[in-house]
Write an enzyme that holds these catalytic residues in place. Structure first.
Site, PDB file in Angstrom:
ATOM      1  N   ASP A  93      -8.352  -0.794 -13.611  1.00  0.00           N
ATOM      2  CA  ASP A  93      -8.163  -0.082 -12.383  1.00  0.00           C
ATOM      3  C   ASP A  93      -9.078   1.415 -12.330  1.00  0.00           C
ATOM      4  O   ASP A  93      -8.771   2.126 -11.955  1.00  0.00           O
ATOM      5  CB  ASP A  93      -6.775   0.433 -12.321  1.00  0.00           C
ATOM      6  CG  ASP A  93      -5.847  -0.605 -12.045  1.00  0.00           C
ATOM      7  OD1 ASP A  93      -6.370  -1.748 -12.035  1.00  0.00           O
ATOM      8  OD2 ASP A  93      -4.830  -0.368 -11.596  1.00  0.00           O
TER       9      ASP A  93
ATOM     10  N   CYS B 266      -0.844   1.976 -15.143  1.00  0.00           N
ATOM     11  CA  CYS B 266      -1.479   0.731 -15.177  1.00  0.00           C
ATOM     12  C   CYS B 266      -1.944   0.285 -16.448  1.00  0.00           C
ATOM     13  O   CYS B 266      -1.889  -0.903 -16.927  1.00  0.00           O
ATOM     14  CB  CYS B 266      -2.508   0.453 -14.144  1.00  0.00           C
ATOM     15  SG  CYS B 266      -1.586   0.643 -12.530  1.00  0.00           S
TER      16      CYS B 266
ATOM     17  N   HIS C 112      -3.581   3.889  -1.438  1.00  0.00           N
ATOM     18  CA  HIS C 112      -4.662   4.061  -2.316  1.00  0.00           C
ATOM     19  C   HIS C 112      -5.176   2.514  -2.672  1.00  0.00           C
ATOM     20  O   HIS C 112      -4.322   1.496  -2.108  1.00  0.00           O
ATOM     21  CB  HIS C 112      -4.336   4.536  -3.519  1.00  0.00           C
ATOM     22  CG  HIS C 112      -3.316   3.876  -4.507  1.00  0.00           C
ATOM     23  ND1 HIS C 112      -2.025   4.098  -3.963  1.00  0.00           N
ATOM     24  CD2 HIS C 112      -3.270   2.936  -5.371  1.00  0.00           C
ATOM     25  CE1 HIS C 112      -1.031   3.486  -4.823  1.00  0.00           C
ATOM     26  NE2 HIS C 112      -1.929   2.568  -5.334  1.00  0.00           N
TER      27      HIS C 112
ATOM     28  N   LYS D 232      -4.551  -7.167  -7.966  1.00  0.00           N
ATOM     29  CA  LYS D 232      -3.068  -7.160  -8.058  1.00  0.00           C
ATOM     30  C   LYS D 232      -2.424  -6.244  -7.180  1.00  0.00           C
ATOM     31  O   LYS D 232      -3.063  -5.230  -6.327  1.00  0.00           O
ATOM     32  CB  LYS D 232      -2.535  -6.604  -9.443  1.00  0.00           C
ATOM     33  CG  LYS D 232      -3.147  -5.107  -9.962  1.00  0.00           C
ATOM     34  CD  LYS D 232      -2.763  -4.797 -11.163  1.00  0.00           C
ATOM     35  CE  LYS D 232      -3.505  -3.632 -11.583  1.00  0.00           C
ATOM     36  NZ  LYS D 232      -2.820  -2.316 -11.124  1.00  0.00           N
TER      37      LYS D 232
ATOM     38  N   HIS E  60       5.603   0.959  -1.658  1.00  0.00           N
ATOM     39  CA  HIS E  60       4.725   1.591  -2.811  1.00  0.00           C
ATOM     40  C   HIS E  60       3.962   2.492  -2.161  1.00  0.00           C
ATOM     41  O   HIS E  60       3.489   3.518  -2.982  1.00  0.00           O
ATOM     42  CB  HIS E  60       3.955   0.339  -3.394  1.00  0.00           C
ATOM     43  CG  HIS E  60       2.857   0.886  -4.190  1.00  0.00           C
ATOM     44  ND1 HIS E  60       3.445   1.251  -5.770  1.00  0.00           N
ATOM     45  CD2 HIS E  60       1.633   0.672  -4.318  1.00  0.00           C
ATOM     46  CE1 HIS E  60       2.280   1.496  -6.410  1.00  0.00           C
ATOM     47  NE2 HIS E  60       1.188   1.158  -5.649  1.00  0.00           N
TER      48      HIS E  60
ATOM     49  N   ASP F 174      -6.308  -2.639  -8.531  1.00  0.00           N
ATOM     50  CA  ASP F 174      -5.222  -2.410  -7.360  1.00  0.00           C
ATOM     51  C   ASP F 174      -6.097  -2.831  -6.085  1.00  0.00           C
ATOM     52  O   ASP F 174      -7.185  -2.575  -5.793  1.00  0.00           O
ATOM     53  CB  ASP F 174      -5.076  -1.026  -7.307  1.00  0.00           C
ATOM     54  CG  ASP F 174      -3.750  -0.742  -7.695  1.00  0.00           C
ATOM     55  OD1 ASP F 174      -3.033  -1.282  -8.594  1.00  0.00           O
ATOM     56  OD2 ASP F 174      -3.030   0.460  -7.638  1.00  0.00           O
TER      57      ASP F 174
ATOM     58  N   HIS G 169      -4.422  -3.356  -2.378  1.00  0.00           N
ATOM     59  CA  HIS G 169      -3.420  -3.333  -1.496  1.00  0.00           C
ATOM     60  C   HIS G 169      -3.972  -3.617  -0.210  1.00  0.00           C
ATOM     61  O   HIS G 169      -4.705  -3.171   0.238  1.00  0.00           O
ATOM     62  CB  HIS G 169      -2.786  -1.956  -1.708  1.00  0.00           C
ATOM     63  CG  HIS G 169      -2.267  -1.521  -3.073  1.00  0.00           C
ATOM     64  ND1 HIS G 169      -1.382  -2.218  -3.661  1.00  0.00           N
ATOM     65  CD2 HIS G 169      -2.300  -0.346  -3.685  1.00  0.00           C
ATOM     66  CE1 HIS G 169      -0.922  -1.732  -4.961  1.00  0.00           C
ATOM     67  NE2 HIS G 169      -1.679  -0.579  -4.828  1.00  0.00           N
TER      68      HIS G 169
END
Length: 186
Positions: free
Chosen positions: A12, A141, A74, A99, A60, A52, A54
Site C-alpha cells: 500500500d 496493513c 482514501h 483489496k 470503512h 487499497d 476502494h
C-alpha cells in the site's frame, strides 16, 4: 534456509498514504523512495505490491472517522490517491493485488490480482515459501499482511526500516503480535 525466489511484498505505498494524501502517514514518501531503491538494487527475484482499491467500502469510510474502524475516504479506484507513490510504478511489480473494493481490507492476502488470483496462490504457484514485507502503514496493513502471511504458512520478515506507522506508539504491541506469530523483523 529460503527456497524459491527471494520475494518482496510492498504494501500500500499509495499517494493517499503519503504526505499530501487524504490519509497521509508521516514518512510515507520516504518509504516510497527507499523501496524503489531496494527494488532497483536487484536483490529480489520476485516483487509484488498490494493496494487499497476502494469503490464503496461502506462504514470503512466516514465523515467523522474514529481512525480505528473508520477512516476518511482514501484510495478510491480511479483517483490519483489510489495510485502508487512515485517513484514506484506498476511496471516494477510482477503482480499487484487490490483489496477492499466493497469492505474494509487491511491484509494484502485479502486482495486479488488482475487475473483473480490471491496473493497466497500467486506465491505458492512460484514455490515461494518466505517473504519480506514492507510498506504503509506498519501498524495497520503491513501488520495484517505479515500476520496473514504467517498464518498462510510463509516465513515472514518485516523490513521495519521500510515502513511508516500511523501510530508509532503502537509498534511495541505490533512487534509482540508478530513475534507470537513467528514473524521476524529486520
Amino acid at each position: 534456509m529460503m527456497s524459491g525466489p527471494r520475494t518482496l511484498v510492498v504494501v500500500d505505498v499509495q499517494n493517499d498514504f503519503c504526505e499530501g494524501g487524504s490519509l497521509a502517514v508521516a514518512g510515507g514518501a520516504a518509504v516510497a523512495q527507499t523501496v524503489a531503491d531496494l527494488i532497483a538494487a536487484g536483490d529480489y527475484e520476485l516483487v509484488v505490491a498490494t493496494r487499497d482499491a476502494h469503490v464503496d467500502p461502506g462504514p470503512h469510510f466516514s465523515e467523522t472517522p474514529d481512525y480505528v474502524d473508520s477512516w476518511p475516504p482514501h484510495c478510491v479506484v480511479g483517483t490519483p490517491g489510489a495510485e502508487l507513490h512515485e517513484p514506484l510504478t506498476n511496471d516494477l511489480f510482477a503482480a499487484i493485488f487490490d483489496k477492499g473494493a466493497y469492505e474494509a481490507a487491511y491484509s494484502g492476502f485479502e486482495g486479488a490480482d488482475a487475473d483473480g488470483r490471491t496473493l497466497a496462490d500467486f506465491l505458492r504457484e512460484r514455490d515461494v515459501d518466505a517473504i519480506d514485507v514492507c510498506g504503509i502503514a506498519t501498524d495497520h496493513c503491513v501488520r495484517a499482511t505479515a500476520l496473514d502471511g504467517a498464518a498462510e504458512g510463509f516465513r515472514v520478515r518485516v523490513l521495519e526500516d521500510l515502513t511508516a506507522a500511523v501510530t508509532p506508539e503502537s509498534l511495541n504491541r505490533v512487534r509482540q503480535e508478530w513475534s507470537a506469530a513467528g514473524v521476524t523483523t529486520a
